[in-house]
Structure formats: C-alpha cells, structure tokens
Design a protein around this motif. Structure first.
Motif, short mmCIF file in Angstrom:
data_model
loop_
_atom_site.label_atom_id
_atom_site.label_comp_id
_atom_site.label_asym_id
_atom_site.label_seq_id
_atom_site.Cartn_x
_atom_site.Cartn_y
_atom_site.Cartn_z
N HIS A 571 1.30 -1.58 0.05
CA HIS A 571 0.14 0.35 -0.15
C HIS A 571 0.92 1.49 -0.20
O HIS A 571 2.15 1.21 0.33
N LEU A 572 0.53 2.63 -0.63
CA LEU A 572 0.37 3.40 -0.19
C LEU A 572 0.98 4.24 0.92
O LEU A 572 0.13 3.48 1.95
N GLN A 573 2.78 4.47 1.32
CA GLN A 573 2.81 4.73 2.14
C GLN A 573 1.94 6.18 3.40
O GLN A 573 0.85 6.78 2.67
N TYR A 574 1.23 5.60 4.97
CA TYR A 574 0.58 5.84 5.00
C TYR A 574 0.68 7.42 5.13
O TYR A 574 1.95 8.16 6.03
N VAL A 575 -0.13 8.82 5.31
CA VAL A 575 0.55 10.33 5.40
C VAL A 575 -1.02 10.47 6.52
O VAL A 575 -2.80 10.30 5.78
N PRO A 576 -0.91 11.70 7.14
CA PRO A 576 -2.13 11.92 7.68
C PRO A 576 -2.83 13.15 6.91
O PRO A 576 -2.60 14.01 5.71
N MET A 577 -4.01 12.73 7.50
CA MET A 577 -5.24 14.07 6.92
C MET A 577 -4.95 14.23 7.54
O MET A 577 -6.37 15.18 8.62
N PRO A 578 -4.72 15.37 7.73
CA PRO A 578 -5.09 16.73 8.35
C PRO A 578 -6.87 17.50 8.93
O PRO A 578 -7.69 18.00 7.67
N LYS A 582 -12.28 16.83 6.05
CA LYS A 582 -11.87 18.64 5.39
C LYS A 582 -10.93 18.64 4.73
O LYS A 582 -10.54 19.33 3.46
N ALA A 583 -9.97 17.93 4.80
CA ALA A 583 -9.10 17.52 3.72
C ALA A 583 -9.43 17.17 2.30
O ALA A 583 -7.89 17.25 1.04
N VAL A 584 -10.41 16.61 2.19
CA VAL A 584 -10.93 16.22 1.24
C VAL A 584 -11.28 17.46 -0.06
O VAL A 584 -11.45 17.84 -0.74
N ARG A 585 -12.36 18.17 1.11
CA ARG A 585 -12.82 19.37 0.61
C ARG A 585 -11.70 20.56 0.40
O ARG A 585 -12.40 21.40 -1.14
N GLU A 586 -10.52 20.45 0.95
CA GLU A 586 -9.54 21.67 0.29
C GLU A 586 -8.78 20.48 0.53
O GLU A 586 -7.74 20.15 1.12
N PRO A 587 -7.64 20.77 -0.86
CA PRO A 587 -6.83 19.91 -1.18
C PRO A 587 -5.20 20.44 -0.57
O PRO A 587 -4.60 19.33 -1.02
N ARG A 640 -6.80 11.25 -1.96
CA ARG A 640 -5.42 12.28 -1.65
C ARG A 640 -4.51 12.54 -1.91
O ARG A 640 -3.95 14.03 -1.99
N LEU A 641 -3.61 11.58 -3.03
CA LEU A 641 -2.58 11.65 -3.41
C LEU A 641 -2.69 12.49 -4.41
O LEU A 641 -2.18 13.70 -4.94
N PHE A 642 -3.86 12.41 -4.92
CA PHE A 642 -4.21 13.24 -6.23
C PHE A 642 -4.79 14.86 -6.05
O PHE A 642 -4.41 15.69 -6.46
N SER A 646 -2.44 17.88 -7.51
CA SER A 646 -3.46 18.93 -7.80
C SER A 646 -2.86 20.35 -7.24
O SER A 646 -3.17 21.24 -7.98
N SER A 647 -2.99 20.23 -5.72
CA SER A 647 -2.27 21.34 -5.07
C SER A 647 -1.35 22.35 -5.09
O SER A 647 -1.25 23.03 -5.04
N LEU A 648 -0.36 21.21 -5.64
CA LEU A 648 0.93 21.38 -5.44
C LEU A 648 1.34 22.40 -7.21
O LEU A 648 1.86 22.86 -6.96
N LEU A 649 0.97 22.16 -8.01
CA LEU A 649 0.93 22.09 -8.88
C LEU A 649 -0.24 23.87 -9.42
O LEU A 649 -0.13 24.21 -10.65
N GLY A 650 -0.78 24.11 -8.52
CA GLY A 650 -1.73 25.24 -8.15
C GLY A 650 -3.13 24.83 -8.85
O GLY A 650 -3.96 25.66 -9.66
N ILE A 651 -3.60 23.54 -9.64
CA ILE A 651 -4.97 23.70 -10.45
C ILE A 651 -5.74 23.59 -9.53
O ILE A 651 -6.70 24.47 -10.01
N ARG A 652 -5.89 22.62 -8.26
CA ARG A 652 -7.20 23.58 -7.22
C ARG A 652 -6.36 23.00 -6.18
O ARG A 652 -6.19 22.58 -5.22
N ASP A 653 -6.84 23.68 -5.43
CA ASP A 653 -6.52 24.37 -3.64
C ASP A 653 -7.83 23.86 -2.69
O ASP A 653 -7.02 23.37 -1.67
N THR A 654 -8.50 23.89 -3.65
CA THR A 654 -9.71 23.55 -2.68
C THR A 654 -10.99 22.76 -3.85
O THR A 654 -10.93 23.33 -5.35
N ILE A 655 -12.14 22.85 -3.47
CA ILE A 655 -12.88 21.90 -4.02
C ILE A 655 -14.14 22.13 -4.00
O ILE A 655 -14.52 22.16 -2.62
N THR A 656 -15.09 22.01 -4.95
CA THR A 656 -16.76 22.14 -4.86
C THR A 656 -17.65 21.39 -5.61
O THR A 656 -18.69 21.43 -5.13
#
Length: 808
Positions: A571-578, A582-587, A640-642, A646-656
């Motif tokens: 599996h992918l290495q675990y990372v925290p979901m701050p 809410k982390a889903v709505r705010e990438p 969540r990796l996607f 996406s946020s790192l590249l400036g595509i979406r920092d938040t989602i609708t």
C-alpha cells in the motif's frame, strides 16, 4: 405426427413484445394452444406438426429487446387439444419472479408516427409501442400487465383497445398503450400557479410554449420518464448562469441533451462507437470530448475538457427539439432535485422542492412509480496525451482494454440498465448487500442472479435514506426476495451499515448472518463477479477512502484476493489527513501533509513558490496538527495523493464537488504536448506488507515545479509513475504467488488516462488485466462485491462448523 409440448421460457421476456412474438410465430407454424406471462417468465402450451421448428425459431430469432436465459420443454398431456392459439391472462405465484425490462428509448417507428400529421398520435407526448417506452419506472408488480403499472387508471379507448388485441399490430399487448383520447396528458404551469391541467396549455401546445420560454432564457422543470429534469438553453450563458446559481453552487458539470449526433458534433468529438451508444436503446449520458470553438456556455462544464451528452429518449424530449423555429443545439438536462436529495418524481413535490429553481413546470399525469436517474457511460478513447506516447508504448489499443473487447465503462448504472440482473454463475442464498456510503447502490440476490439497484446517491440525509428504502421494497417485491444474509461495509459509522444492522434486527436475522465486508475487498470482488473470475487475483484498489482492517483510511491497496478473503500485500505509505474530511474539500491540506512528510521542518525552504499563495498561519496550524497527531487520521489513499499533487501544481487548492482536484490533474495531463514519456522515482520498502514510499516522487515533483516545468508535463509524468508503481508491485506479488490475473477497481480508475497507462504497462509485462464494464468501478459497484463476499464467508462458516462437528 402432431405432438403437444409445454414450454417455459425464462429471462428478459416480459415487456419486450415476447407474447405477441409467440402468437405470430404459432400462427406461422399453424400451432394451437396458448401463451401467458407468469411469475417466472412465459409459459406456452402448443400442439401441431412443427413444434420443433417453432422452438428453434424462439432460440435463434427472439424479439430484439428480449434475452432468453432458459427454455424448458416437456411433453403435453395427449388429451389436451386446442382449437386456436390465444394469449391468456397472467398467472402469479408467490415465490417465483420474472425479469422486469428497463425503460427503453422511443423507437424509430414511434418517432415517425409522432411527426406524421395524418397519424392519430401526431405530436402526442406519450406515444409508445411494444418495442419502446416506460417499463421499470411504471411497474408496480409482476407479472407485467397494465393493471400492475401506473397506466392502470387510464382506460383504453376503442381504437387503442383494438390495437392492443390485434396480433398484427405493433401495439399488441403493449401495456402503456395510449393516445390523446384516453391516455396521459402533459400541461405547462408558471411558478406560483395552482397545479391544474391546462394552466397555460396541454400536450403539444404546452411543449411548444415550453420551447418559447426556454428560448427566452427560462428554467423549466420537466417531468420525464424516471423523474424531473431541470432544463435551460445550453447556448444561453445567462440562463446557464442562473441555473447554476439557483441549483448548483459547485463547478460540477451539467448533463446536456442534443437532438441528434450531427448537432452534437457542433460542440463535441463523436466517434463511431460513441455514436452507436448515443443512439442505442439505453440512451445514456455519454462523456464526450469538447471541440473548440463551440456554442455551449462555458458554465455547463467549467474547467472540464468533456461534456456529458445524451440524445432524446422520450416523446416529450423529442418534441422539444422538433421545430426549426425554436431549434436548440443542446439543452441542459440536469437531475430535478435540491442539492444532495433524490430526483423528484411527483408533481406536488416538484412544485414544493423546485419552485426556488424553475420558472415553469412541464408536468404530466402518468405517475412515476420508481425514480431512476440517467445512466452515465464513458468510452475508452485515445486521448491527446496517450496518442503522443506511441514512441515509448507500442500497440496501444484505442478501443480495447487488456483482454476485453468492450470499450464501454458504466460510471452510473441507472435508467436503461436497472433492473436487469447480472449472472453469478451459481445458486446462492438470498442476500441484501447495503453498499457504500457514497454513490450508493444496494444489491439483492435471487438464485443465480444479482440485482443491483439504480444509483441511489450519497447516504447523507433522510430523503436519500427513504429513496433507498422505497427502491429496496420495490425490488424485493418484484423479484420475490426475502434476504437471509445481510452484508455491509466494515465502517461501523456508515449509514449503510446502520441500515443493514437495523434491517437484520427487524427481520430477526441472526448476528452470524450479518456479515461485514472490507471496502476494497468488495471493490475487487465486484469486478471478479462481473467477469466470472473464480480463482485468486492480484487486486489493485485505488480510491478516495475506505475503512481499513487496521482502522486507518485505505485507498492505495495491493491485495491478493479470492471471493472469501484477502491479504493486504502492499500500500501507499500512510500520511496524515489534517482535519479529516475537511482535507477532502481542501486539497491544499493534503499537499502540506505530503510536503511535511517529505521535507520535515525544511518545508519552507523547499517549496517557497507553493507556500507563497497560502496563509502562513494556516500552514503552521496544519504542521502543528500533524506533529501532535490531533485530528489527523492516517490514509494510504491514491485519491488524496491526487488531491495533493493537484494543489501543488496550482490546479485546485479547494474543491466544489467530489473528485474535482483529481479531474483537474487529469485534464492537465491531457493537454501535454510532449511526445516522450518519463516518470518519477519511488521506493518500495519490503515487508509483510510492502510500503510504497513516495518521498522521492514528491521531491522530484517539487524540483520540476521550482524549475517552472509545465504542470501538464508534471501531471503526465505523475500518471505514468502511478502506472509503473502498479506494474512493479504487481510483478513482486506475481513472483510470490504465481498469479497473472490483475483486477483494477476503485473510483480512481474512472481516470481514463491512468486506466489506459496502467493497463498497457501491465499487458506489456505479461499480465491479464480486468477492469469494470457493466458495473461502476466507483462505489456504485461495491454492493455487488459485498453480496458475493458475504456468500463465500457464510459458506466458509458452514464448512468450518461441519468440520468441528466431525471432530467432536
């Protein structure tokens, strides 16, 4: 020599013109006897000299909308002599059932009559025949007869009655048969008026008036086949803006309806295969690539390279497009509901719920018994990014994926598909599987069949829960199912889990028969069941979230799977979901999480361009949460990796809307104009469960980002890296297990670029790849997997108990 035979036919043989077909076939071979619908299918008794030819033609040339599963014959009592051939009244048996046809698009014969001024059904909005029209949405019980539909209250006039009883007529035993004299009526009202037939106009006059209002920029609530649509002129930017402001504050795309393929090509690219699906009997929403320039408002699908398009599938829809004077390129046709509620089906509720959105209401008085949304399909096409990879990945198929010939993937399974069941290949107990929390469907089993419900939606409120229950009661009754095993998701707090437990208590089902199924195990088994795979497979389950056996949020899983059990092998290495959800709505929160895991306290020196656009206080708070472990559940999710990338590249920092950040990342990759293909480094840390360390990936993405490499190139490299991760881990697992079948499932594989890359890499590495076609790869397919796993677990319990008894 004459001989008599009793014939019983099962399958999709009611509501598809089967009895008229049998009647005319008996006449052709000069046979005497009868046929009728019963609770299992069609029963026939005949005698004559050509019974064998009669049976052979049933097998080889059944009606086009039917599906014959089994034909059972037995000799008829020699004393039974019939003078003619007739269609008898239906018989119903409590424990037996027959298949119900899905709703079917208007046929070409009815379309011709609809536009023929000399036909008595000229411009009649409810024209239908044996070969088309409503089925599942109006059926209240089986066998399928008019008295068991919402047409029961409409008594046929003399002309309709004559057609109904004429074996040579296309409407012979067409249960919804009607005309302007005796059938349902449509009428138009303005918002705020009383619900009264003819407030503005009726039938075609109402539709003509509706077209005028649409041209003027109005929003209409239109009662259709399985519920209401909210409609406006898709080329009128102000109308689309008004609809989006009133109905949907998010950027989620609206569906479109276009009159025909020729018109659709004014704003979309349409392949031959896509055209065949658009014009087929199901008439789903098909995801098509936009062409530019186009006349459609950019608010229909903002930031998306695709439109979702369907063609008219009812007479009302066809009449909305039939006039040259008020010709529409396309109409927005989005589900008629308030946000997060089920589609509206009744006139009264429509007035109550949709008056804040619609200016006018196009209503009718044929009741909808079962609500059912439009189905959504995507076709496998070679995108720009994929076609540019031909130098590095040879022989990439454009319409074939892996070993599968079909290029269709069902994203939402509803109108036109439901309630047609899937064949499980073996008799199993009657099971209710309650599905997932999001994109919910449930699954019932009966004999060898799995009956998936229509798309229910996200189980978040009372209205959706009531829709779940009404659909469950309907399908249980129609298929005569009394569940004795209940399956549900492993997550204890899902509403679908609570529904399962409560239902089991109400029905006095023992706890041992209430079986929890891990989310990703169900994903993989749903695909196995769809393709009839019975041996163990390597399962790759990529999605947004699913409750894991260790209590963490899984979503980037490599499993060894059989239908009863699974082993998590990587599996992918675990990372925290701050802040959790809410982390889903705010990438951007996931971006910080991945950055902090990779760079630690050096994060501010490593990625200044990214952090400059964020509030530094917010970043500090997130880092403190991660360090302290407060409200930061761990996740291995590819979804969540996607989001993070996406946020790192400036595509979406938040989602609708759900998946918006990932869709944006896929869209970016598709815009890549590079002809080569590269990937980023990653590390596999060996262990009982191999861990995929993504720190090298994140570091390399940041290096490219800081060098001002185009986001399109970074995104394409990222997609290819994920595909290579799948191949590398799969090769390790195959070496250990000897398994060569790989199943891809989970909502992330709705990303057609990732699916193509992954499939092609795996195929080139010698694996046989399986992905979803008839069953959604997202959580809409979970319930099928739950049902199959629950059955296998129950069989395992029985076997274990039997062995214990022997030992004693």
């Amino acid at each position: 020599m004459q001989h008599g035979t009793r014939i019983h036919i099962t399958g999709m043989v009611q509501g598809v013109g089967f009895r008229p077909f049998i009647y005319n076939l008996a006449s052709k071979y000069n046979l005497k006897g009868f046929c009728l619908n019963d609770s299992q299918g069609v029963l026939i008794e005949v005698h004559g000299e050509e019974v064998d030819n009669f049976i052979q033609e049933i097998k080889t040339s059944p009606p086009p909308l039917s599906h014959v599963e089994e034909i059972i014959t037995q000799p008829l009592d020699g004393k039974k002599i019939y003078r003619d051939f007739s269609i008898r009244d239906s018989l119903s048996y409590e424990e037996n059932f027959t298949l119900i046809s899905p709703d079917i698009s208007i046929c070409q014969d009815c379309l011709k009559e609809l536009e023929n001024p000399n036909d008595r059904r000229y411009h009649y909005p409810f024209i239908n025949c044996t070969n088309c029209g409503p089925r599942y949405s109006i059926v209240t019980d089986t066998p399928y007869d008019r008295s068991r539909t919402t047409m029961a209250s409409f008594r046929m006039c003399t002309d309709c009655e004559r057609e109904y009883h004429d074996p040579n007529n296309r409407r012979f035993h067409a249960q919804p048969n009607a005309c302007p004299e005796c059938g349902p009526k449509a009428w138009l009202i303005e918002k705020g008026q009383e619900l009264k037939i003819g407030n503005i106009a009726t039938n075609y006059e109402a539709i003509k008036k509706a077209k005028e209002f649409l041209k003027e920029g109005a929003i209409l609530a239109i009662k259709g086949l399985g519920g209401f649509h909210l409609a406006c002129d898709a080329a009128n930017h102000n109308a689309v803006k008004k609809l989006r402001e009133r109905k949907r504050k998010s950027n989620k795309p609206f569906a479109l309806m276009s009159p025909d393929i020729k018109t659709t090509k004014a704003f979309c690219s349409v392949s031959k295969e896509e055209g065949n699906v658009l014009e087929g009997r199901i008439r789903p929403v098909v995801i098509l690539e936009k062409i530019f320039p186009n006349p459609i408002s950019d608010l229909v699908a903002p930031g998306n390279k695709n439109f979702g398009v369907m063609l008219p599938y009812t007479p009302i829809h066809s009449l909305l497009f039939n006039s040259e004077e008020t010709r529409f390129t396309a109409l927005v046709m989005t589900s008629g509901n308030q946000s997060e509620e089920p589609i509206v089906i009744s006139n009264d509720i429509a007035i109550e719920k949709l008056s804040s959105i619609a200016d006018f209401f196009l209503l009718h008085d044929r009741d909808i018994y079962m609500r059912v949304d439009d189905s959504i399909i995507v076709m496998s096409q070679t995108s720009k990014a994929i076609s540019n990879l031909k130098f590095t990945i040879p022989n990439l198929p454009s319409t074939t994926i892996g070993e599968q010939k079909s290029s269709v993937q069902v994203i939402r399974r509803a109108r036109g598909f439901v309630p047609e069941p899937l064949n499980l290949g073996e008799e199993i107990e009657e099971i209710l599987a309650c599905g997932a929390e999001l994109k919910n469907t449930f699954c019932l089993t009966k004999g060898k069949k799995a009956i998936l419900s229509q798309h229910i939606g996200d189980l978040e409120n009372y209205e959706i829960l009531e829709f779940f229950k009404e659909s469950l009661n309907n399908l249980k009754n129609s298929f005569r199912v009394t569940p004795r095993i209940i399956a549900h998701d492993l997550h204890p707090d899902y509403l679908s889990t609570r529904v399962a437990v409560e239902y089991a208590a109400q029905m006095n089902i023992p706890d041992a028969r209430v079986i929890s199924v891990q989310h990703h195990h169900a994903h993989i088994v749903s695909c196995m069941a769809e393709h009839g795979l019975n041996s163990a497979v390597i399962g790759v389950a990529f999605d947004g979230t699913g409750y894991g056996s260790d209590g963490n949020m899984w979503g980037g899983e490599f499993l060894i799977v059989n239908k009863q059990n699974f082993m998590r092998k990587a599996h992918l290495q675990y990372v925290p979901m701050p802040s959790g959800d809410k982390a889903v709505r705010e990438p951007w929160r996931m971006a910080i999480s991945y950055l902090y895991q990779t760079f630690g306290d050096s994060i501010f020196e490593a990625v200044p361009p990214f952090l400059e656009r964020l509030n530094i206080k917010d970043v500090d708070i997130i880092i403190k949460m991660i360090k302290s472990g407060i409200n930061t559940p761990l996740t291995s999710s590819v979804g969540r990796l996607f989001d993070a990338v996406s946020s790192l590249l400036g595509i979406r920092d938040t989602i609708t809307f759900e998946g918006e950040a990932a869709i944006g990342l896929e869209m970016a990759a598709d815009r890549c104009d590079e002809t080569g293909l590269e990937s980023y480094p990653f590390q596999i840390v060996a262990g009982v469960s191999n861990i995929i360390n993504l720190k090298p990936l994140v570091k390399s993405i940041i290096e490219d980002f800081n060098k001002k490499i185009k986001p399109a190139i970074i995104s394409l490299k990222f997609h290819n890296t994920l595909a290579k991760i799948v191949v590398k881990v799969t090769e390790i697992l195959a070496k250990e297990s000897g398994i060569k079948d790989v199943v891809l499932s989970g909502g992330v594989f709705q990303n057609m670029l990732l699916l193509k890359l992954t499939t092609d890499h795996l195929t080139n590495a010698g694996f046989k790849v399986w992905s979803h076609r008839q069953v959604p790869t997202n959580d809409g397919g979970i319930s099928l997997g739950q049902a199959v796993v629950a059955w296998e677990k129950w069989k395992g319990k029985i076997k274990s108990c039997a062995l214990e008894c022997q030992e004693r």
